[in-house]
Write an enzyme that holds these catalytic residues in place. Structure first.
Site, short mmCIF file in Angstrom:
data_model
loop_
_atom_site.label_atom_id
_atom_site.label_comp_id
_atom_site.label_asym_id
_atom_site.label_seq_id
_atom_site.Cartn_x
_atom_site.Cartn_y
_atom_site.Cartn_z
N LYS A 10 56.98 20.31 23.10
CA LYS A 10 55.81 19.54 23.54
C LYS A 10 54.66 20.49 23.91
O LYS A 10 54.86 21.71 24.03
CB LYS A 10 56.20 18.66 24.72
CG LYS A 10 57.24 17.58 24.37
CD LYS A 10 57.47 16.67 25.58
CE LYS A 10 58.49 15.60 25.28
NZ LYS A 10 58.65 14.67 26.42
N TYR A 50 56.13 6.94 20.15
CA TYR A 50 56.58 6.46 21.45
C TYR A 50 56.52 4.93 21.57
O TYR A 50 56.47 4.40 22.68
CB TYR A 50 55.77 7.12 22.57
CG TYR A 50 56.21 8.54 22.87
CD1 TYR A 50 57.54 8.84 23.11
CD2 TYR A 50 55.28 9.58 22.96
CE1 TYR A 50 57.95 10.14 23.40
CE2 TYR A 50 55.68 10.88 23.25
CZ TYR A 50 57.02 11.15 23.48
OH TYR A 50 57.42 12.42 23.78
N ARG A 86 70.92 17.29 22.36
CA ARG A 86 70.60 16.60 23.61
C ARG A 86 71.28 17.27 24.81
O ARG A 86 70.71 17.38 25.89
CB ARG A 86 70.93 15.12 23.52
CG ARG A 86 69.92 14.39 22.63
CD ARG A 86 70.12 12.91 22.59
NE ARG A 86 69.88 12.23 23.86
CZ ARG A 86 68.69 11.91 24.32
NH1 ARG A 86 67.60 12.19 23.64
NH2 ARG A 86 68.56 11.29 25.47
N ASN A 113 58.30 17.92 30.23
CA ASN A 113 59.70 18.35 30.13
C ASN A 113 59.99 19.15 28.87
O ASN A 113 61.09 19.14 28.35
CB ASN A 113 60.65 17.15 30.30
CG ASN A 113 60.44 16.09 29.25
OD1 ASN A 113 59.54 16.18 28.43
ND2 ASN A 113 61.29 15.08 29.26
N HIS A 116 61.23 17.36 23.14
CA HIS A 116 61.69 16.01 22.80
C HIS A 116 62.80 16.13 21.76
O HIS A 116 62.75 16.99 20.90
CB HIS A 116 60.55 15.17 22.21
CG HIS A 116 61.03 13.91 21.55
ND1 HIS A 116 61.25 12.75 22.25
CD2 HIS A 116 61.40 13.65 20.28
CE1 HIS A 116 61.71 11.82 21.42
NE2 HIS A 116 61.81 12.35 20.21
N GLU A 127 62.13 9.17 13.31
CA GLU A 127 61.22 10.23 13.75
C GLU A 127 61.03 11.30 12.67
O GLU A 127 59.93 11.81 12.48
CB GLU A 127 61.72 10.81 15.08
CG GLU A 127 61.62 9.78 16.21
CD GLU A 127 62.32 10.19 17.49
OE1 GLU A 127 62.92 11.28 17.55
OE2 GLU A 127 62.25 9.40 18.46
P1 CMP Z 1 60.93 12.12 25.69
O1 CMP Z 1 62.35 12.48 25.44
O2 CMP Z 1 59.89 12.76 24.86
O3 CMP Z 1 60.79 10.54 25.53
C1 CMP Z 1 59.97 9.76 26.34
C2 CMP Z 1 59.24 10.57 27.35
O4 CMP Z 1 58.65 9.82 28.37
C3 CMP Z 1 60.21 11.47 28.07
O5 CMP Z 1 60.62 12.48 27.20
C4 CMP Z 1 59.38 11.90 29.27
O6 CMP Z 1 58.59 13.02 29.00
C5 CMP Z 1 58.48 10.71 29.46
N1 CMP Z 1 58.84 9.98 30.66
C6 CMP Z 1 59.97 9.32 30.90
N2 CMP Z 1 59.94 8.78 32.12
C7 CMP Z 1 58.74 9.12 32.66
C8 CMP Z 1 58.12 8.87 33.89
N3 CMP Z 1 58.71 8.15 34.83
N4 CMP Z 1 56.89 9.39 34.07
C9 CMP Z 1 56.29 10.11 33.10
N5 CMP Z 1 56.84 10.38 31.91
C10 CMP Z 1 58.05 9.90 31.70
#
Ligand code: CMP
Length: 144
Positions: A10, A50, A86, A113, A116, A127
């Site tokens: 990301k 998303y 994962r 984080n 993805h 995806e």
């Molecule tokens: P990802 O695996 O990319 O898929 C969905 C994303 O939403 C997840 O990683 C997080 O980065 C984001 N996400 C999930 N929960 C929250 C939250 N409570 N606040 C902000 N971002 C979130």
């Protein structure tokens, strides 16, 4: 089971210069890189990618963040690569991700984080097709 998955460093991971570190972890694990590109995600692609989170309180912020700078999109291939990758990424929220995982080692907050990864064979297929054309992917011989 031989699988492919979609993984993406990301914008926070790219900005922190973690592409090499992350690619290296998956290579050393024995997985095979089948496609990769550095790109900036359009708002339209972000909304599609998303789509399942539409309506959630963090959706707008998520789209804004994922389009905020370059990402490194990848397809990885290997036995059980969806589940294995994962495990290597760790839990979505870095506060729950164990040390030794990518999010556990490099992340602090859930919105940023680092990486993805597809969570099922269905989302992997969706995806991969969203981000890559078939000609952008390589095939490895079956013995690998
Ligand atoms: P990802 O695996 O990319 O898929 C969905 C994303 O939403 C997840 O990683 C997080 O980065 C984001 N996400 C999930 N929960 C929250 C939250 N409570 N606040 C902000 N971002 C979130």
């Amino acid at each position: 089971m031989m699988q492919k998955t979609f993984l993406m460093v990301k914008p926070d991971g790219v900005q922190r210069q973690l592409i090499g570190e992350i690619v290296s972890r998956f290579e050393r694990k024995g997985l095979h890189l089948a496609g990769a590109k550095l790109m900036t995600i359009s708002p339209e692609l972000a909304q599609q990618h998303y789509g399942e989170h539409k309506g959630k309180p963090f959706f707008e912020g998520l789209v804004e963040f994922i389009t905020s700078g370059p990402v490194f999109a990848m397809v990885w291939q290997g036995e059980n690569v969806i589940e294995i990758s994962r495990q290597m990424m760790g839990k979505t929220n870095p506060k729950d991700a164990l040390p030794g995982t990518i999010r556990g080692d490099y992340g602090v907050i859930v919105g940023k984080n680092i990486i993805h990864g597809s969570d099922s064979p269905e989302s992997a297929e969706r995806e991969i097709n969203l981000f890559f054309n078939q000609e952008e992917l390589v095939e490895y011989n079956k013995s690998m």
